[in-house]
Write a protein that holds these residues in place. Structure first.
Motif, PDB file in Angstrom:
ATOM      1  N   ILE A 332      -3.902  -9.590  -5.148  1.00 53.11           N
ATOM      2  CA  ILE A 332      -2.642  -9.023  -5.648  1.00 53.11           C
ATOM      3  C   ILE A 332      -2.503  -7.570  -5.218  1.00 53.11           C
ATOM      4  O   ILE A 332      -1.440  -7.145  -4.766  1.00 53.11           O
ATOM      5  N   VAL A 334      -3.880  -6.030  -2.669  1.00 53.77           N
ATOM      6  CA  VAL A 334      -3.662  -5.939  -1.220  1.00 53.77           C
ATOM      7  C   VAL A 334      -2.178  -6.140  -0.917  1.00 53.77           C
ATOM      8  O   VAL A 334      -1.568  -5.382  -0.163  1.00 53.77           O
ATOM      9  N   LEU A 335      -1.623  -7.158  -1.548  1.00 55.29           N
ATOM     10  CA  LEU A 335      -0.219  -7.471  -1.311  1.00 55.29           C
ATOM     11  C   LEU A 335       0.672  -6.353  -1.850  1.00 55.29           C
ATOM     12  O   LEU A 335       1.654  -5.956  -1.220  1.00 55.29           O
ATOM     13  N   MET A 336       0.308  -5.822  -3.019  1.00 57.73           N
ATOM     14  CA  MET A 336       1.122  -4.763  -3.610  1.00 57.73           C
ATOM     15  C   MET A 336       1.090  -3.497  -2.758  1.00 57.73           C
ATOM     16  O   MET A 336       2.083  -2.781  -2.659  1.00 57.73           O
ATOM     17  N   ASP A 338       0.848  -3.467   0.435  1.00 60.54           N
ATOM     18  CA  ASP A 338       1.798  -3.751   1.520  1.00 60.54           C
ATOM     19  C   ASP A 338       3.235  -3.574   1.046  1.00 60.54           C
ATOM     20  O   ASP A 338       4.081  -3.042   1.762  1.00 60.54           O
ATOM     21  N   PHE A 561      14.316  -3.443  -3.510  1.00 61.75           N
ATOM     22  CA  PHE A 561      14.460  -4.896  -3.612  1.00 61.75           C
ATOM     23  C   PHE A 561      14.160  -5.564  -2.279  1.00 61.75           C
ATOM     24  O   PHE A 561      13.443  -6.554  -2.202  1.00 61.75           O
ATOM     25  N   SER A 564      10.402  -5.551  -1.286  1.00 59.60           N
ATOM     26  CA  SER A 564       9.575  -6.490  -2.068  1.00 59.60           C
ATOM     27  C   SER A 564       9.898  -7.916  -1.672  1.00 59.60           C
ATOM     28  O   SER A 564       9.002  -8.734  -1.452  1.00 59.60           O
ATOM     29  N   ALA A 565      11.196  -8.223  -1.588  1.00 61.78           N
ATOM     30  CA  ALA A 565      11.574  -9.594  -1.270  1.00 61.78           C
ATOM     31  C   ALA A 565      11.002 -10.004   0.076  1.00 61.78           C
ATOM     32  O   ALA A 565      10.413 -11.072   0.224  1.00 61.78           O
ATOM     33  N   VAL A 567       8.439  -8.735   1.964  1.00 66.13           N
ATOM     34  CA  VAL A 567       6.975  -8.830   2.091  1.00 66.13           C
ATOM     35  C   VAL A 567       6.451 -10.059   1.349  1.00 66.13           C
ATOM     36  O   VAL A 567       5.647 -10.832   1.876  1.00 66.13           O
ATOM     37  N   LEU A 568       6.935 -10.253   0.100  1.00 65.91           N
ATOM     38  CA  LEU A 568       6.428 -11.383  -0.685  1.00 65.91           C
ATOM     39  C   LEU A 568       6.830 -12.710  -0.047  1.00 65.91           C
ATOM     40  O   LEU A 568       6.039 -13.640   0.046  1.00 65.91           O
ATOM     41  N   GLU A 570       7.557 -13.287   3.138  1.00 70.20           N
ATOM     42  CA  GLU A 570       6.850 -13.539   4.396  1.00 70.20           C
ATOM     43  C   GLU A 570       5.417 -13.981   4.123  1.00 70.20           C
ATOM     44  O   GLU A 570       4.905 -14.906   4.742  1.00 70.20           O
ATOM     45  N   ASP A 571       4.787 -13.299   3.172  1.00 67.75           N
ATOM     46  CA  ASP A 571       3.399 -13.658   2.870  1.00 67.75           C
ATOM     47  C   ASP A 571       3.310 -15.089   2.356  1.00 67.75           C
ATOM     48  O   ASP A 571       2.442 -15.847   2.756  1.00 67.75           O
ATOM     49  N   SER A 574       4.427 -17.850   5.251  1.00 62.61           N
ATOM     50  CA  SER A 574       3.629 -18.055   6.465  1.00 62.61           C
ATOM     51  C   SER A 574       2.514 -19.069   6.240  1.00 62.61           C
ATOM     52  O   SER A 574       1.784 -19.418   7.155  1.00 62.61           O
TER      53      SER A 574
END
Lengths: 619, 403
Positions: A332, A334-336, A338, A561, A564-565, A567-568, A570-571, A574
């Motif tokens: 979480i 790591v993603l945050m 990004d 917005f 966040s939209a 990156v989340l 795409e992650d 994929s």
């Protein structure tokens, strides 16, 4: 002598190929003001359809040319479908919003093509009757090259006839110059636009189909041509077909001779030429000032300072985010991190675009400069992490200062294209200058200092810096400086008339946006531990544009917005097969459902809810 | 408006946390291994690789897995972007808690993952990247590499090139690290074998954007005795087409890196050049008992002939199988200790991982291009053992940074 003439002819043959795709792009832009990112995809589809048709028909010269024309016609129909289903619905959206939509189309076409034709390159047959070389001054020249050299000017002539001798052409030219007037005179613009888009798509398909005898048909054709096609259109002047022809010849012939002297030049040559042309002639060779801008957009609501309640909500949100390390499952955070980096990057781009009115297609340049400066500060200068973190934004600001000085002299799409050229030149230098930047092997081992190396520690560092950056950007937008930028965006003439040196302000705005992007780049470098030229590639710039446009250009909260939209999404996506098509589909849905971006859509929804309640109260 | 941000965060956290379920490892729990490659960006090259490791995985699990525990591969698309690859690696290592990582095709992603492995103390087996840096100048304790490297494959070609009576050479290579490294390695090794060679022309077309006509003209102008080629994919097709139509290859030997691999050769169809000296993989023509078994299984499962990537994917899994069978535990230190000098049997013959520089001695096939049963393929080929084309372990160790 013979050798140089042969090289010249080779350049001309390439120019014809380039012209076909660029002319279509130019026509589409001229009429609809759409920067069609999916044009390369139409070109690729043309090649794939032609390959299938030619190999199935298998009927000599007749089969070949029939296949080529049929392929182009199929692509024209596909173009019409795209226009009717997607683009027609968003002509009134903010300038360049269509860019994101066409990018969504590009993603979908990539995966559909992969599903239909498979991953392997397809090598079509050579053109029947034109498969050998003839000797000119003793040098062998492929017959097909000569055919192309003839086809280019012939198509140019046909386009000229179409535009100057038919009623349709007259209407299109009128629409290119003044769309409102054409509408006021009772012309059905919808079909005019659809047909213009079809003509553009036909030319792209033709360009692709004619490449079949020269190169293998592959899934990389779309992205490898689109950059150069843009360059040609811009050098020629957006909307000018003759300009596109001249520009295609200039680029291709220069390249043909460039490889003799300095083979590495072909990487950046088109962008160098574009930068020089735009500096000398701000609207391209044959363009006019009118060609720089899209449709006038709806003026946005005045910005309001945040209410006490708003500040409390933001503070609460930040505090909640700060509690995330307690929830961490190893990923979480790591993603945050990004997401935070993307927010800062998108906000810096939004400051430039939304507040400053300067659209950038090359904002990744400053993101990458920051990242590379920090990485080199650590690896080459041996600076500690915090010093490197301060160094990165400074270098990015310096880069923005140099490029910005040229960019603020242009406006609209031309400005965007010059920023793109700047980014591509920087990318080329980074890619090429192996002794310093490591080329595409990048710079490795840029990890945070020991005290910040744990995930929560680095997360807090990123949180503090990003939030500080976001607050500062918001503050700038509300400062007198921000008001001047917005004034310049909405009416440059009036701003100048009240005695403001607009260019100087825009230049400063450009530098500040660059510095914030550089800060995002610094965080990026330390979070990934390595930097590669991808950090300043077109892809990174487009990601930024998508975040800003998805979030909504007209609200300061938009990039938050959007980032966040994106990156989340795409992650998550994929992980799936055919994720590009899904991502493209999601982008299209957002674009069609909320043409003012997520922030615009949400505030629209809010208005609706509040309006509904009010009526309820009255009743 | 901002409450929605909270909501979004919470939603994100929920989505992310959903697949996560804790629990202690039992004997029957699968051994989890992380894998990634550029499945969308480089589909033509990575599909055969995926088919290769999937076949091996099926065979391993059908035979009872590793000491009774099945193997589970968590496979991801790195999207061709090093930053995305790092993010995925973080997730695989920290959330999915995989035992090790393998995969990678693009050199820059391989290098990024190797550096990540070093920082996060996790074992990474670089399957496909060719760059020499991954085991030498940027080599580290946690990274091993399977495929025969740039240096090894150019060395195999230089040995053949030295036998020609050509002295004036021209080179053509894509303008990025793979191309420049390959040309430098070829020059160095050919000069060592034959000091009187000179290189009269270099062309550096942009990757996948070759201006083939102009490039061919520029090569022709320098009148070389022979040509060394590194271009591949669409660039190679264009180069071959323009070159043959303009007579560039008439009476001129061409030495070409990797062009004998089916991934590179098949798309050229009947226009594939004949007589080029190449490294590659002859596919079905390899007739050893170990290869026949692999070949039969592969063709049965996938209905097509194996390609180079298939062998690399299969050999990656063979390495992992051998490693896991021999390692005393799944701790990274034990995995690394077992990897050092690990001997692996594979369809292309046995190879081992050199302790000094972590490079596998897996070889490649050297031969000429030609037509085999009406399709382009390799003729007059031999298997070149990778061990013969590596510097001594002592010299290799000196090229690595101190640990």
């Amino acid at each position: 002598m013979g050798f140089y003439f042969a090289q010249f002819l080779t350049g001309l043959a390439n120019a014809s190929s380039l012209f076909l795709i660029a002319s279509g792009l130019s026509i589409i832009f001229g009429v609809t003001r759409i920067v069609n990112f999916a044009h390369g995809s139409l070109y690729m589809l043309g090649a794939y359809f032609a390959y299938t048709l030619i190999t199935t028909l298998d009927a000599g010269g007749f089969g070949f040319w029939t296949g080529v024309i049929l392929a182009a016609l199929i692509v024209a129909v596909i173009g019409a479908v795209i226009e009717i289903l997607v683009l027609r619905r968003i002509y009134r959206a903010p300038e360049l919003f269509q860019l994101v939509a066409t990018f969504g189309v590009l993603l979908i076409i990539q995966d559909v093509t992969l599903a239909i034709w498979g991953a392997e390159d397809l090598l079509g047959p050579r053109a029947p009757g034109l498969s050998r070389a003839v000797r000119i001054f003793g040098e062998p020249i492929p017959e097909y090259d000569i055919a192309l050299i003839i086809i280019g000017p012939v198509v140019l002539g046909l386009i000229w006839l179409l535009f100057s001798r038919t009623r349709w052409g007259v209407l299109v030219r009128a629409a290119t110059q003044d769309r409102e007037m054409v509408g006021a005179l009772g012309v059905n613009q919808r079909w005019l636009f659809t047909s213009a888009f079809m003509v553009g798509a036909f030319l792209a398909g033709l360009g692709g189909a004619l490449q079949v005898p020269r190169e293998s048909v592959s899934l990389l054709m779309d992205l490898s041509i689109i950059g150069e096609a843009f360059v040609v259109v811009v050098i020629g002047g957006m909307g000018s077909v003759t300009g596109a022809f001249v520009a295609a010849v200039i680029i291709s012939v220069l390249n043909a001779f460039g490889v003799l002297v300095f083979p590495q030049i072909s990487l950046v040559l088109p962008f160098l030429v574009m930068a020089v042309v735009l500096i000398v002639r701000p609207y391209g060779l044959f363009g006019t000032a009118a060609s720089a801008h899209g449709p006038p957009t709806v003026p946005e609501a005045p910005m309001k300072p945040m209410s006490i309640a708003g500040i409390a909500v933001v503070a609460a949100a930040v505090a909640l985010v700060a509690l995330l390390p307690r929830l961490d499952d190893g990923f979480i955070l790591v993603l945050m991190i990004d997401v935070l980096i993307a927010m800062l990057f998108a906000a810096s781009l939004h400051f430039l675009m939304g507040v400053g009115g300067m659209v950038s297609f090359g904002h990744a340049a400053y993101f990458g400069l920051g990242a590379y400066a920090a990485a080199l500060a650590v690896k080459a200068l041996g600076l500690p992490m915090l010093a490197a973190m301060a160094f990165g934004p400074l270098v990015a600001a310096l880069g923005a200062m140099i490029f910005g000085w040229f960019c603020v002299r242009l406006s609209g799409v031309y400005l965007a294209m010059l920023t793109l050229a700047a980014a591509q030149i920087l990318w080329g230098v980074t890619f090429q200058w192996q002794s310093v930047t490591g080329g595409d092997d990048g710079i490795l081992g840029v990890w945070p200092a020991r005290w910040a190396s744990s995930k929560p520690a680095f997360f807090y560092l990123a949180l503090v810096l990003s939030v500080a950056g976001l607050v500062l950007i918001r503050h700038l937008a509300h400062s007198p400086f921000g008001y001047v930028l917005r004034g310049g965006r909405d009416s440059p003439i009036r701003t100048e008339a009240i005695g403001i040196d607009l260019r100087a302000h825009q230049w400063l705005g450009f530098i500040l946006a660059g510095a914030f992007a550089g800060l995002a780049g610094v965080l990026f470098a330390f979070s990934k531990g390595s930097v590669f030229p991808d950090a300043l590639s077109i892809g990174q710039s487009i990601d930024g544009l998508i975040m800003v446009l998805l979030g909504g250009v007209q609200a300061l909260i938009g990039p938050i917005f959007g980032a966040s939209a994106f990156v989340l999404l795409e992650d998550y996506i994929s992980r799936l097969d055919y994720w590009r098509a899904i991502l493209g589909g999601v982008i299209l849905v957002i674009v069609l459902a909320a043409p003012n971006g997520i922030a615009g859509g949400l505030s629209g929804l809010w208005q609706l809810v509040r309006g509904g309640r009010k009526t309820g109260e009255r009743a | 408006m901002l409450t929605r941000r909270e909501l979004q965060m919470a939603l994100a956290a929920a989505i992310i946390a959903a697949p996560f379920a804790g629990g202690a490892a039992h004997a029957q729990d699968p051994i989890k291994i992380g894998e990634m490659n550029s499945y969308t960006r480089m589909a033509a090259f990575t599909e055969p690789y995926r088919k290769g490791w999937e076949l091996a995985l099926e065979e391993i699990n059908a035979n009872g897995g590793i000491n009774g525990r099945p193997l589970e591969i968590i496979s991801r698309d790195d999207t061709g972007d090093p930053a995305a690859a790092i993010r995925i690696a973080e997730e695989l290592v920290n959330r999915d808690e995989v035992v090790m990582l393998f995969g990678g095709f693009l050199s820059n992603i391989g290098l990024a993952l190797a550096d990540f492995a070093n920082q996060n103390q996790i074992f990474y087996l670089a399957s496909e990247p060719l760059t020499d840096a991954i085991v030498w100048s940027n080599g580290n304790k946690y990274t091993y590499r399977l495929r025969p490297s740039n240096w090894m494959q150019t060395g195999m070609l230089a040995a053949e090139a030295a036998k020609l009576d050509a002295t004036k050479w021209a080179t053509i290579a894509p303008n990025y690290a793979y191309g420049t490294d390959a040309v430098a390695a070829f020059k160095e090794q050919l000069k060592a074998l034959k000091p009187d060679v000179e290189f009269v022309e270099e062309q550096w077309p942009t990757l996948f954007k070759i201006d083939a006509g102009s490039t061919v003209r520029a090569l022709e102008q320098s009148k070389p005795d022979a040509i060394f080629n590194v271009t591949f994919g669409g660039d190679l097709a264009k180069f071959v087409r323009e070159g043959s139509i303009r007579g560039l290859f008439d009476d001129r030997p061409v030495v070409s890196l990797l062009s004998g691999e089916p991934e590179y050769l098949d798309p050229l169809g009947d226009e594939a050049p004949e007589g080029w000296i190449v490294t590659g993989y002859p596919g079905l023509a390899v007739n050893t008992p170990e290869h026949d078994a692999f070949e039969t299984a592969y063709v049965d499962k996938w209905g097509e002939a194996p390609k180079t990537g298939s062998v690399v994917g299969y050999n990656s899994m063979m390495t992992i199988k051998t490693l896991l069978e021999q390692t005393p535990s799944l701790e990274t230190d034990d995995l690394l200790a077992t990897m050092s000098g690990l001997e692996v049997d594979s369809p292309t013959g046995p190879f081992f991982y050199r302790p000094a520089d972590h490079q596998a001695t897996m070889g490649a096939y050297v031969g000429k291009t030609g037509m085999v049963d009406g399709k382009p393929g390799m003729v007059d080929w031999v298997y070149a053992d990778g061990a013969d084309f590596l510097p001594s372990e002592e010299d290799a160790a000196k090229m690595r940074p101190a640990e």
